[in-house]
Structure formats: structure tokens, C-alpha cells
Design an enzyme around this catalytic site. Structure first.
Site, PDB file in Angstrom:
ATOM      1  N   GLU A  19      14.789 110.891  44.431  1.00 40.65           N
ATOM      2  CA  GLU A  19      14.967 111.791  45.579  1.00 40.65           C
ATOM      3  C   GLU A  19      16.384 112.323  45.488  1.00 40.65           C
ATOM      4  O   GLU A  19      17.327 111.586  45.757  1.00 40.65           O
ATOM      5  CB  GLU A  19      14.807 111.022  46.894  1.00 40.65           C
ATOM      6  CG  GLU A  19      13.439 110.437  47.117  1.00 40.65           C
ATOM      7  CD  GLU A  19      12.432 111.488  47.528  1.00 40.65           C
ATOM      8  OE1 GLU A  19      12.861 112.600  47.907  1.00 40.65           O
ATOM      9  OE2 GLU A  19      11.230 111.199  47.449  1.00 40.65           O
ATOM     10  N   CYS A  74      20.378 115.061  52.780  1.00 40.70           N
ATOM     11  CA  CYS A  74      19.868 115.894  51.693  1.00 40.70           C
ATOM     12  C   CYS A  74      18.989 117.006  52.250  1.00 40.70           C
ATOM     13  O   CYS A  74      18.791 118.027  51.624  1.00 40.70           O
ATOM     14  CB  CYS A  74      19.140 115.068  50.657  1.00 40.70           C
ATOM     15  SG  CYS A  74      17.989 113.902  51.344  1.00 40.70           S
TER      16      CYS A  74
END
Lengths: 451, 532
Positions: free
Chosen positions: B296, B330
Site C-alpha cells: 500500500e 496516503c
């Protein structure tokens, strides 16, 4: 009967009598033989959840559309998502298929939204609205003016809203000074009542309101509201602080109680706040307000407007999304019972407060009138409030019977008014609403029965 | 009434998300300060190096985590794992995993759910620790704990469902069965920005499916990792199934290269993620598996604002998406692509909204933008701000910003030239850019040109626009008419595509498949002409 109310109880008898009397004074329903297109659309929508969603989404976006073509494209886009569309909807979709058709459809839809908005919004500016406000007064209804606007996200926007409030206070005081005398609207047993009355939103007075941190927004709003109170005091006008969603309640209550405790405001202006009966803890909030009203010995006394509350869907959705227990009553009868309990609590608390009961539910209104009389109060010590566009008939009936009625009159343009308009439409099409029940022919006795 | 369920493996109630604290209620807020004071008295936390079932680390070098808003405040002290520790931990995990992988899925689930219950009991303490160690303001810290609880509860249930043999096509005389079994040792390398949630999530997914775990938490948040280990131990996780190796990049690198590691679950920067993918592809002596990487990585997340958007909603949602937790998510918004019909109005309102953002300490509920995680991040954002001034126009800066602590002023930038690398590099801080676009189609082309594809946002009311953007942007999570951060387990399975990640969706229905390998059994059931 859930709350144990006995129809033979003298109060219940008086409520039924008052309710029937008011119902008889409603203006005849079919003054316009030709129903407007938007009214028909609302009727269709009330029975079909998908169509209602499509219509609301359209009304919501309408002012942001840049052309008739754009309008029609949005309308057909929303309608395309309705399954099993009724005839008129299918027709609209077909028309939206061509450019010329879209122009026609766009023009019709724009007209519909404008018509709908004019029902609820009295004018774009105070000047536009002044004729309507004067006519209301002459017909026995005072007003409170609410300034619609875009959400406040910057300090400039908060300043601009405060400036509009200031101008409106002054303008309304000037306009209202030319209205004829109406004793029932300008005096109760505690003294004179201001003609100029403005409802103010704390969320518009600051961009800093946050539910997790009410203090910063509160300070910022206090800074902008203080001069408005000074101005209202000079003008002899009334300032009413509206209540919005639960997210801002603590800040709003803080703003009002803080400012009204200041020595400069001990003897004015006339001011008020709102208690929302749909909140499960509204009784506690009311006690807090009453304690404040009793301890401060302000003159004139604080005016408390009791409403059901206009953010029911919002509160419920927010609570469900977060896994919180619902802050609002989910059962209409429970909410109505609380409204009546708070009405009695408020009426009993006079003269520490002035009481305004704001409802379109004939039972709730009749209850307030009957309880006031049963408690030995005078009619002029109970104010009844309605919303422009939703409570027009009730307003007329109340005025005809000599009650003091005040109509909540929003002013602003269509873009700014959209959030307000959508809330009103929700109320008008809710299957739980008294207005909807009445329009769909529920018997009067049933409507007046104890909740 | 059905028979009483067997103790320990009673089926759990249906999954529901852990409700966040209702911080709009004053009595709920009132408990926070006391929780923080209580934590402060315990600081610094002595983080153990958990190696197999043992607490090691007495003679190792130490790393320290400090309060980003008050860098003199020591939050946790941890021994730094050595290369030998990594080797030993993986070996111990392989050993423990042989037993753990055979434990009934229902029992594993029970342990994870007990760990969730422990976290629920220690909610404020955990949130306070995330607040101190990573400068997460209360609402964010609380959400981090809730998400950790959600991961434990969600994966526990998912693993039970996955343990049932899959239905396969059957013919007479033959029995076919497919089962999923644990892959083996899983290395979890977790970030500091969701110091509890992400470390717990990756660990829980591996554990739930029968894998032993070696966790290497971010060097900025070893204290949070220690409390996760404490929760799992309290939940009944057998000794040795989880090892925790504090340290910096070298520890992670050694772990990734270890031949005994079968799965690597990583959340962090793009560069480290790509290094891991490369390293994992190198066959080490003694290695018996093709390593699988769950990555990720970062994003350069864009929000499209169409001409028919409701700016009343768009402005607060964009500001929150870009500046909450100082943009250190993020999923955070980095670029706004505004339709030219509303671009001026939007920019003016965004500028006003950014300029009143409250920058301050995480412990202060009024704070909207806390400090950055460390000095290096502050330097990076400072130079990005200077670059923005040179290349474009700084439209708004929020302030004042405290002198001490790693604060960076929230900044809004417009008029950057199309080629500016500020429009393509992930900044991971409170800097938002606004560009004017002639159409939604053009905005989609700009997004399609980026190597990242994590989150995206759209403000529009025409259903046709929503469909168009859905079909023409590659992002893993597209949010319409809301903030683009704050994915919730089970509701918004989260993860990016392209160079933002390999398409796994944390908190989604198929995430656990990354941690298992399928095995098929086919049995001939014909005996003496009889199909049995």
C-alpha cells in the site's frame, strides 16, 4: 391511549374544541382551481421514494445550472434513475431527448423551481419582501425575517452575513414603523413587543464552528453577534438566535447565554433562542435555559421558541453512520408527546420567559392554546409561529381567532435558499408530517387525538 | 431453541463498525485530558523486543520516539533489532506457525476478538499514545483505534468464512475440495501515520488466516506497536506467534530478504515499496516460496470540482481532505482540478477557509492541523513551499504556527505551470494545489496521466458526470461529494492501483486471500464399482 389521555379530560375536550374551531377557520383549500405544476410534482413525489429523490436532487442543483439545456440535462439525468416512472416522468424523459425539447423542459422546470421557491421565500431582498411583510401584518401576522445565504466557510462570508443582518435590522425597523397599529401583535401582559424581528444563524456568523471544539467558533460568533445586539437594542428590535443541527447546539447555546449575561444587555434588546423538541435531551436543555432565564432577571425576558426541529433526517443519518444512538425521537407520537410536555413546562415558567410555540401540527397548536387557557393564562401571552409557505392556512386561522401569530419569512436568492427549500420540501412530503396527513384526508378527530 | 453453542467458538454477532467517540458531547470530551495525563505519567514507554516468546533487547542500541509537537518529550524507548534478531525471529515464527496454522479458525477469531475487546477497554489510553507519539489529534487518534478494532473484528469473521471448504464442481465417484491454508511467516512493515490501525490490520489479517507474524513497526511509533502486541497477548495469542522488532529501514530490509518469510505486508512510501518488491523477487539460499508482497503505497490524490458542484459542501470537504492530520495520509487530497466556470469562486472560498485553519498541538481539541511527524518532514514541506512561491502563486497560508515542534503552515497554491513537479510528487504534508480545467473530461485525462492511483474525489451533481469519472479514472477509491479520506472497514475497502499499490483492499471482503494459499484435494471415491 399511550399517554393515558382521556378524551373526557377537560383539557382534552378544550384541545378538541379549539382544534375544530381553528380547522373551521382555515381558508377554503381550492382557491386556485388550476393546481400548479410543482404542487402536482410534490404530490407524485410523496408517494414514490425514487421520484422524490430525483425531484429533490433536481431542486437542489437547479440554481447551479448554467442554461436551460443544462437544467434539462440534469432533470432527465435524475429521472433516468427512477424505475417504473409514472406517465409525466416518462414524458419528461422523452422530451429531454432533443435539444429543442430540452430547452422547453428546462424552461418548464426552471419555472417550477422558481414557483416552489416563491412559496417559501418572501423575496430576494428586504425591499422585495416589504410588501408581503406589510400585508402579513395587516392580516394579523407578525414576522421574523431569516436571511438565507450560502454556507459560511470564510471570515469574509461571516462579516458579510453580519453586515446583512445589521442592514436588515435597520431596514426592517424603518419599514415596520410605517405599519398600522395592531395591538395583539405588539403587546403582551409583560409589555411591548418589537415589530422588527430578525432570526440569526450562528453558523453563518463564523466559519469556525466545529462540533468537537465549540469554543473557537463560539468566540468568533460572539464577536460578530455583539454589535448586532447593540444595534437591535438601539432600534428596539428583536433578535432571535436560530437552532440548527445538534453539531452546533453547544456553541449556539453558549453564544446566547454568554452574550445575554453581559451587563450591557441586561435591559435589552429583546432576544430569544430555540428548543428543538425532537431531541431526546431537549427537556434538559430547556431546564438549563429556564435556570438561566430565572437567574439573570433580564428585561425583557428571554423568548423561547419551541419547535419540533428541521434536521431530523440529518441527525438520524449521522447517528446511524457513526453507530451512535439517535439523538432524536424516531417515533412521531413520542416526539409529539415531548413537544406537548415542553409546551406545558414553558407556559408554566412564565413570566421568566416569553413563549413561542412553532408548529404546523393543529393538535400541538390547539394543545398549547388550551393548556394556556386552562392554566389561567391570557391568549396574548402565547405566541404561535408558522413557516411561510407551509403554515399559511394555519396562520390565517390563528389570526382570525385573535391569536398572536408570527410567520418565519426567509429572504434571499434561490442559490442561497436551496438548502432551506429542500428542508421545507422534505417536511412537506414526509409521510409523518401533519401537513401531509391533513392533505391526504385524515379525519380531523384523528388529527386532534392525543399522541 | 437450538443447542447451546460450544464455549469458545460461539459464532460472533454480525460485524458492525466500532462507533467513534461522540466528541460533540461535552461529557465525552471531558474524559480526554485525564486520559492524556495518565499516559504522560507512564512515559517513556519501555518497548520490548519480542522475539519468539521472549522479551529480548537488553544489550541492543536504542531508538527513541518523541512528541512531534514537543520534541523534548520522550514517548517511547525501544531496543533496535539486529540482523541476528531478524533471523531468530523468523525462525521462531516458522516454528510457532506450524502449530498456529492448525488452530481452528473459530478459536483464532476468538483470540482476535478478545484483543479487540482489550483495545475497547483501553481506547483512550491507546488514542492518547497515538496522540503523543505521532501527533494525531483526538478525533484522528480515536478513529485510528476504532479502525484497529474494526480490522480485528472484520478479519476474525472473514477468516472463519474462508476456512470453510469452497464449493467445486462434483461428479459421481470423485470428491473435490478446495481449502485455503496459511502461507507461512508474514513480515508486517507498518507506517507511523496510522500507528495503531494499519499495524493491527496487517497483523490481524495474517494471524486470522493462521500465519505467524514478525512485525517491524515504523521507527517513529514503536510505543503504539508495543500496545498492539499487549492487546493480542491479552486476547490469548500464544507466545511466539507474534514477534515485534523495533528498528529503522535496515531491520525491514533484512526481514524482507530473509528466506523464511513467505508474505510481506507493507504500507509506506512508494520508493521503499518498490525496493521491497525488487528484493522479494530475489531468491535467497534456502528459500522455498515465491514471496508475495502486499503493498500500500502513496498517492497524488486529485479532487475534481465540476461546474454544477455545491461549493458549500465542496470547500469544507476539500479542506478537511487536504489538511486533517497535516495532510499525512496516503489518501489526502493534493490537487484540486476545478472547472473553469467555478474556479475563481472556489479558489477564493478555499483561500478563506485555509487561512482560518487552526494549527496547534494535537492535544488541543481546537487544533485542525497538528505538527508533522519529524524535522525532516518539516524541512521537506518548507522547501516545497518555497518552490511553490517560485513556480506559482501562494494564495493562502494559515497561521500562526508554533515555533517549537515540527509544524508546517497549511498552504494553498495556484497557477503552477503544467510541468511543475509539485503537481506529480507526493508531498505528504499540508500543501494543496488548485488548477483550472476546461472540462471534467480534461481533469480525468490529467488524473489518468499520473503514475499514482490511490484515491480521488469528485464534486458534481449530474449522475452522468459521476459515471464518466468512475469510468475514466483509475483510482482505487473514488469519493463523490464528500471527503476523500477516512475509509471505513467493511464500507470502503481501501487500497490503490498502479504505483500506489498492488490492488489489495484492506478492510475488504477479499483482503485475506493475500495471506493464504489454496490447496485442492481430489479423492477417488469409487471402490469395487461402488461410488461411496
Amino acid at each position: 391511549m399511550e399517554n393515558g389521555a382521556d378524551p373526557a379530560d377537560p383539557l382534552e375536550r378544550e384541545i378538541a374544541r379549539t382544534g375544530r374551531e381553528l380547522a373551521a377557520a382555515f381558508p377554503p383549500p381550492l382557491r386556485n382551481p388550476v393546481r400548479s405544476a410543482d404542487a402536482r410534482a410534490m404530490e407524485l413525489a410523496a408517494g414514490d421514494a425514487e421520484l422524490k429523490a430525483a425531484l429533490f436532487r433536481f431542486v437542489d442543483v437547479a440554481p447551479a445550472c448554467r442554461s436551460l439545456d443544462d437544467l434539462a440535462r440534469h432533470l432527465t439525468g435524475f429521472l433516468d434513475e427512477v424505475q417504473d416512472a409514472p406517465g409525466p416522468v416518462a414524458a419528461a424523459r422523452r422530451i429531454g431527448g432533443s435539444r429543442a425539447g430540452r430547452a422547453a423542459l428546462g424552461a418548464a422546470a426552471a419555472g417550477g423551481v422558481r414557483h416552489m421557491a416563491h412559496r417559501f421565500i418572501v423575496g430576494e431582498t428586504l425591499e422585495d419582501a416589504s410588501g408581503t411583510l406589510k400585508r402579513l401584518w395587516e392580516h394579523g401576522a407578525a414576522c421574523t425575517v431569516d436571511l438565507l445565504g450560502e454556507a459560511t466557510v470564510t471570515s469574509d462570508e461571516a462579516d458579510a452575513y453580519a453586515a446583512r443582518c445589521d442592514q436588515t435590522l435597520a431596514g426592517l425597523a424603518r419599514i415596520a414603523s410605517r405599519w398600522p397599529g395592531r395591538d395583539v401583535l405588539e403587546r403582551d401582559s409583560l409589555g411591548p413587543l418589537p415589530r422588527a424581528n430578525v432570526s440569526v444563524k450562528v453558523s453563518a456568523l463564523t466559519p469556525l464552528l466545529r462540533p468537537d471544539a465549540p469554543e473557537r467558533g463560539r468566540e468568533d460568533a460572539v464577536r460578530r453577534l455583539r454589535p448586532l445586539l447593540v444595534r437591535a437594542k438601539e432600534l428596539g428590535a428583536h433578535v432571535h438566535i436560530d437552532m440548527e443541527s445538534l453539531d452546533s447546539r453547544e456553541a449556539v447555546l453558549g453564544v446566547v447565554l454568554e452574550l445575554l449575561s453581559e451587563p450591557d444587555f441586561r435591559d435589552g434588546p429583546s432576544a430569544g433562542l430555540v428548543v428543538q423538541a425532537y431531541l431526546r435531551d431537549s427537556g434538559q436543555m430547556l431546564e438549563q435555559v429556564l435556570e438561566f432565564a430565572r437567574s439573570g432577571a433580564r428585561t425583557p425576558p428571554l423568548c423561547v421558541r419551541l419547535v419540533k426541529g428541521a434536521y431530523w433526517d440529518h441527525e438520524l443519518v449521522l447517528a446511524r453512520q457513526h453507530g451512535w444512538s439517535a439523538p432524536v425521537y424516531e417515533d412521531k407520537a413520542e416526539c409529539d408527546r415531548n413537544f406537548e410536555a415542553l409546551t406545558r413546562r414553558l407556559l408554566d415558567a412564565r413570566p421568566a420567559v416569553r413563549v413561542a410555540v412553532a408548529s404546523h401540527n393543529l393538535r400541538s397548536v390547539a394543545h398549547a392554546i388550551a393548556y394556556n387557557r386552562a392554566a389561567g393564562g391570557e391568549d396574548r401571552d402565547l405566541e404561535l409561529q408558522v413557516l411561510r409557505g407551509l403554515g399559511d392556512e394555519l396562520q390565517e386561522a390563528l389570526a382570525r381567532h385573535g391569536h398572536r401569530v408570527r410567520t418565519y419569512c426567509p429572504i434571499g436568492n434561490l442559490v442561497a435558499g436551496m438548502a432551506y427549500l429542500v428542508r421545507r420540501l422534505l417536511e412537506n412530503t414526509s409521510n409523518d408530517s401533519f401537513l401531509h396527513a391533513r392533505a391526504s384526508g385524515v379525519a380531523l378527530d384523528e388529527l386532534l387525538a392525543a399522541p | 431453541m437450538s443447542a447451546a453453542p460450544e464455549p469458545g467458538i460461539a459464532p460472533p454477532p454480525p460485524f458492525r463498525n466500532e462507533p467513534p467517540l461522540e466528541l460533540r458531547r461535552a461529557p465525552v470530551r471531558a474524559g480526554l485530558a485525564a486520559a492524556l495525563e495518565q499516559l504522560d505519567r507512564r512515559l517513556p514507554i519501555e518497548v520490548p523486543l519480542l522475539l519468539g516468546g521472549d522479551r529480548a533487547g537488553a544489550d541492543r542500541a536504542e531508538l527513541h520516539s518523541t512528541d512531534p509537537g514537543e520534541p523534548d518529550r520522550l514517548v517511547a524507548r525501544a531496543p533496535i533489532a539486529t540482523v541476528a534478531d531478524v533471523r531468530d525471529a523468523v525462525a521462531a515464527a516458522a516454528q510457532a506457525g506450524r502449530t498456529w496454522s492448525r488452530v481452528d479458525a473459530g478459536l483464532c477469531a476468538g483470540i482476535l476478538r478478545s484483543a479487540a475487546a482489550w483495545m475497547r477497554q483501553h481506547r483512550l489510553e491507546l488514542a492518547a499514545l497515538a496522540l503523543r507519539e505521532c501527533a494525531k489529534p483526538w478525533p484522528e487518534a480515536d478513529a485510528d483505534v476504532c479502525e484497529a478494532i474494526d480490522f480485528l473484528e472484520y478479519y476474525a469473521r472473514g477468516a472463519v468464512a474462508l476456512s470453510e471448504p469452497r464449493h467445486l464442481h462434483q461428479v459421481p465417484g470423485e470428491r473435490n475440495e478446495m481449502r485455503y491454508v496459511a502461507r507461512g511467516v508474514c513480515a508486517v512493515i507498518s507506517p507511523w501515520n496510522f500507528p495503531i490501525a494499519i499495524a493491527t490490520g496487517m497483523t490481524a489479517a495474517a494471524l486470522a488466516t493462521g500465519n505467524a507474524v514478525v512485525l517491524k513497526p515504523a521507527e517513529q511509533s514503536p510505543g503504539c506497536a508495543a500496545m498492539i502486541a499487549q492487546a493480542l497477548a491479552a486476547g490469548g495469542l500464544p507466545d511466539g506467534v507474534l514477534s515485534v522488532l523495533p528498528g529503522a529501514g535496515e531491520v525491514g530490509a533484512a526481514l524482507v530478504r530473509d528466506p523464511g518469510v513467505q508474505t510481506i505486508a507493507f504500507t509506506g512510501s512508494q520508493q521503499v515499496g518498490l525496493d521491497i518488491v525488487a528484493a522479494a523477487a530475489q531468491l535467497a539460499p534456502g528459500q522455498t516460496h515465491i514471496k508475495r508482497v502486499v503493498a500500500e503505497l502513496g498517492g497524488k490524490n486529485c479532487v475534481i470540482v465540476a461546474a454544477d458542484a455545491d461549493l458549500d459542501e465542496a470547500v469544507p470537504a476539500i479542506v478537511a481532505s487536504a489538511f486533517v492530520y497535516a495532510g499525512q495520509k496516503c489518501s489526502a487530497a493534493a490537487r484540486v482540478l476545478a472547472h473553469e466556470a467555478i474556479a475563481d469562486a472556489l479558489l477564493a472560498r478555499l483561500a478563506g477557509a485555509v487561512s482560518v485553519l487552526a494549527v496547534g498541538q494535537a492535544a488541543d481539541l481546537a487544533t485542525q492541523v497538528p505538527p508533522l511527524i519529524e524535522a525532516a518532514a518539516q524541512d521537506r514541506l518548507r522547501s516545497s513551499g518555497e518552490q511553490a512561491e517560485r513556480e506559482g502563486r501562494v494564495v493562502a497560508v494559515a497561521g500562526p504556527v508554533p515555533d517549537r515542534g515540527w509544524f508546517a503552515a497549511p498552504t494553498l497554491v495556484a497557477d503552477l505551470p503544467a510541468g511543475s513537479e509539485l503537481l506529480s510528487r507526493e508531498l505528504f504534508g499540508p500543501l494543496l494545489t488548485v488548477e483550472r480545467v476546461p472540462s471534467v473530461e480534461h481533469a480525468c485525462d490529467l488524473i489518468d496521466a499520473l503514475p499514482f492511483a490511490l484515491t480521488g474525489g469528485l464534486f458534481a451533481r449530474d449522475p452522468g458526470t459521476v459515471r464518466y469519472v468512475r469510468d475514466h479514472t483509475p483510482v482505487g477509491n473514488l469519493y463523490v461529494n464528500r471527503t476523500i479520506t477516512g475509509a471505513i472497514v467493511g464500507r470502503q475497502p481501501f487500497g490503490g492501483n498502479r504505483l500506489s499499490g498492488n490492488g489489495t483492499k484492506a478492510g475488504g471482503p477479499d483482503y485475506l486471500l493475500q495471506f493464504v494459499e489454496p490447496r485442492v484435494l481430489t479423492e477417488n471415491t469409487m471402490r469395487h464399482g461402488l461410488a461411496i
